[in-house]
Design a protein around this motif. Sequence first.
Motif, PDB file in Angstrom:
ATOM      1  N   TYR A 102       3.549  13.036   6.812  1.00 43.77           N
ATOM      2  CA  TYR A 102       2.295  12.643   6.172  1.00 43.77           C
ATOM      3  C   TYR A 102       2.506  12.333   4.692  1.00 43.77           C
ATOM      4  N   LEU A 103       3.371  13.111   4.060  1.00 41.30           N
ATOM      5  CA  LEU A 103       3.638  12.873   2.644  1.00 41.30           C
ATOM      6  C   LEU A 103       4.381  11.561   2.438  1.00 41.30           C
ATOM      7  N   GLU A 104       5.310  11.253   3.331  1.00 42.08           N
ATOM      8  CA  GLU A 104       6.023   9.974   3.227  1.00 42.08           C
ATOM      9  C   GLU A 104       5.053   8.803   3.371  1.00 42.08           C
ATOM     10  N   GLU A 105       4.143   8.920   4.314  1.00 47.39           N
ATOM     11  CA  GLU A 105       3.145   7.866   4.513  1.00 47.39           C
ATOM     12  C   GLU A 105       2.232   7.753   3.295  1.00 47.39           C
ATOM     13  N   ALA A 106       1.845   8.910   2.739  1.00 41.77           N
ATOM     14  CA  ALA A 106       0.988   8.904   1.552  1.00 41.77           C
ATOM     15  C   ALA A 106       1.701   8.298   0.363  1.00 41.77           C
ATOM     16  N   ALA A 107       2.986   8.646   0.180  1.00 40.80           N
ATOM     17  CA  ALA A 107       3.761   8.089  -0.933  1.00 40.80           C
ATOM     18  C   ALA A 107       3.876   6.573  -0.815  1.00 40.80           C
ATOM     19  N   HIS A 108       4.141   6.094   0.379  1.00 42.19           N
ATOM     20  CA  HIS A 108       4.242   4.643   0.606  1.00 42.19           C
ATOM     21  C   HIS A 108       2.931   3.942   0.253  1.00 42.19           C
ATOM     22  N   LYS A 109       1.827   4.512   0.709  1.00 39.39           N
ATOM     23  CA  LYS A 109       0.523   3.894   0.468  1.00 39.39           C
ATOM     24  C   LYS A 109       0.164   3.910  -1.022  1.00 39.39           C
ATOM     25  N   ILE A 110       0.443   5.034  -1.682  1.00 40.71           N
ATOM     26  CA  ILE A 110       0.106   5.141  -3.106  1.00 40.71           C
ATOM     27  C   ILE A 110       0.899   4.141  -3.937  1.00 40.71           C
ATOM     28  N   VAL A 111       2.207   4.066  -3.660  1.00 40.87           N
ATOM     29  CA  VAL A 111       3.069   3.192  -4.472  1.00 40.87           C
ATOM     30  C   VAL A 111       2.769   1.728  -4.221  1.00 40.87           C
ATOM     31  N   TRP A 112       2.674   1.333  -2.965  1.00 42.80           N
ATOM     32  CA  TRP A 112       2.568  -0.089  -2.646  1.00 42.80           C
ATOM     33  C   TRP A 112       1.137  -0.627  -2.716  1.00 42.80           C
ATOM     34  N   GLU A 113       0.167   0.231  -2.473  1.00 42.87           N
ATOM     35  CA  GLU A 113      -1.217  -0.260  -2.450  1.00 42.87           C
ATOM     36  C   GLU A 113      -2.004   0.080  -3.717  1.00 42.87           C
ATOM     37  N   ARG A 114      -1.546   1.040  -4.489  1.00 42.91           N
ATOM     38  CA  ARG A 114      -2.307   1.439  -5.682  1.00 42.91           C
ATOM     39  C   ARG A 114      -1.507   1.256  -6.979  1.00 42.91           C
ATOM     40  N   VAL A 115      -0.388   2.006  -7.081  1.00 43.04           N
ATOM     41  CA  VAL A 115       0.379   1.967  -8.326  1.00 43.04           C
ATOM     42  C   VAL A 115       1.022   0.600  -8.543  1.00 43.04           C
ATOM     43  N   GLY A 116       1.638   0.051  -7.486  1.00 43.54           N
ATOM     44  CA  GLY A 116       2.317  -1.244  -7.604  1.00 43.54           C
ATOM     45  C   GLY A 116       1.419  -2.345  -8.143  1.00 43.54           C
ATOM     46  N   PRO A 117       0.274  -2.613  -7.524  1.00 43.36           N
ATOM     47  CA  PRO A 117      -0.613  -3.669  -8.042  1.00 43.36           C
ATOM     48  C   PRO A 117      -1.065  -3.401  -9.474  1.00 43.36           C
ATOM     49  N   GLN A 118      -1.282  -2.126  -9.828  1.00 42.81           N
ATOM     50  CA  GLN A 118      -1.711  -1.816 -11.196  1.00 42.81           C
ATOM     51  C   GLN A 118      -0.597  -2.093 -12.205  1.00 42.81           C
ATOM     52  N   LEU A 119       0.664  -1.760 -11.823  1.00 44.58           N
ATOM     53  CA  LEU A 119       1.779  -2.039 -12.727  1.00 44.58           C
ATOM     54  C   LEU A 119       2.005  -3.537 -12.893  1.00 44.58           C
ATOM     55  N   LYS A 120       1.899  -4.271 -11.795  1.00 42.33           N
ATOM     56  CA  LYS A 120       2.098  -5.722 -11.867  1.00 42.33           C
ATOM     57  C   LYS A 120       1.014  -6.402 -12.704  1.00 42.33           C
ATOM     58  N   ALA A 121      -0.129  -5.777 -12.818  1.00 44.77           N
ATOM     59  CA  ALA A 121      -1.222  -6.369 -13.582  1.00 44.77           C
ATOM     60  C   ALA A 121      -1.081  -6.138 -15.085  1.00 44.77           C
ATOM     61  N   ILE A 122      -0.119  -5.277 -15.476  1.00 42.67           N
ATOM     62  CA  ILE A 122       0.081  -5.011 -16.913  1.00 42.67           C
ATOM     63  C   ILE A 122       0.853  -6.178 -17.533  1.00 42.67           C
ATOM     64  N   PRO A 123       0.359  -6.751 -18.595  1.00 40.93           N
ATOM     65  CA  PRO A 123       1.073  -7.880 -19.239  1.00 40.93           C
ATOM     66  C   PRO A 123       2.488  -7.488 -19.644  1.00 40.93           C
ATOM     67  N   LEU A 124       3.420  -8.416 -19.497  1.00 40.21           N
ATOM     68  CA  LEU A 124       4.834  -8.250 -19.814  1.00 40.21           C
ATOM     69  C   LEU A 124       5.533  -7.293 -18.846  1.00 40.21           C
ATOM     70  N   LEU A 125       5.027  -6.052 -18.737  1.00 44.95           N
ATOM     71  CA  LEU A 125       5.655  -5.066 -17.848  1.00 44.95           C
ATOM     72  C   LEU A 125       5.593  -5.520 -16.397  1.00 44.95           C
ATOM     73  N   GLY A 126       4.484  -6.157 -16.017  1.00 47.82           N
ATOM     74  CA  GLY A 126       4.315  -6.563 -14.631  1.00 47.82           C
ATOM     75  C   GLY A 126       5.375  -7.516 -14.141  1.00 47.82           C
ATOM     76  N   ALA A 127       5.964  -8.282 -15.052  1.00 42.95           N
ATOM     77  CA  ALA A 127       6.993  -9.251 -14.648  1.00 42.95           C
ATOM     78  C   ALA A 127       8.264  -8.575 -14.173  1.00 42.95           C
ATOM     79  N   PHE A 128       8.468  -7.317 -14.585  1.00 44.04           N
ATOM     80  CA  PHE A 128       9.694  -6.599 -14.216  1.00 44.04           C
ATOM     81  C   PHE A 128       9.523  -5.744 -12.954  1.00 44.04           C
ATOM     82  N   ILE A 129       8.295  -5.695 -12.439  1.00 46.65           N
ATOM     83  CA  ILE A 129       8.036  -4.867 -11.243  1.00 46.65           C
ATOM     84  C   ILE A 129       8.287  -5.701  -9.994  1.00 46.65           C
ATOM     85  N   ASN A 130       9.300  -5.316  -9.238  1.00 45.23           N
ATOM     86  CA  ASN A 130       9.614  -6.017  -7.990  1.00 45.23           C
ATOM     87  C   ASN A 130       9.686  -5.008  -6.838  1.00 45.23           C
TER      88      ASN A 130
END
Length: 205
Positions: free
Chosen positions: A83-111
């Motif tokens: 359950y924790l692995e599933e939660a970690a995947h969802k948090i990173v890819w569906e929440r944290v990832g899009p928020q980091l990519k939306a940050i100017p300059l920093l978002g360009a380095f998030i792959n």
Amino acid sequence: MGPTIIILTPFITAAIGWFTNWVAIKMLFHPREPMRVFFWKWQGLIPRRQEQLATEAAEIIEREIMQQHIIVHEIRKIELGPYLEEAAHKIVWERVGPQLKAIPLLGAFINEGILAKFEVMAAASMKEESGPLMEKVAMQFEASVNLRTLIEENIAAFDLERLEAIVNQVAKREFRTIERLGAVLGFLIGCLQIVILLLSGTITL
């Protein structure tokens, strides 16, 4: 006593035996509310004893079947890893990832590679905390939940109409057997009465 009455006697006592057992079964649940017939107070067995049954059933269940410490022990055994692995995947890819990519300059380095590393780190950190977390949950359950009281309150508040339907559904065949047994015993008693009266000379055929 005429022959007709003699012949009918076993059937009359059979009907009485069947009816008596039928009434006894019905009186398990009826009447729901107390009724007064002259000086006699009449209420179904289970409605009258529901609170007492709830108290005793809760005590038996807690003592013999579902002790609180057993439940706490089972809570501690729950494996949260998947359950924790599933939660970690969802948090990173569906929440944290899009928020980091939306940050100017920093978002360009998030792959995807960076997000995958974040996911591994998040899952590892969450797994480290899973043990203490489950211990806290178990301790909180033991401190805040009174299993006996919980069971007692639920039984005492259980809808009697629903309970009657469940009992009738489960024990329908047994209830019919009890009714028929009353009829059979009544019939045999009627036959025995006739035999005794014949042997004593009270009646003649």
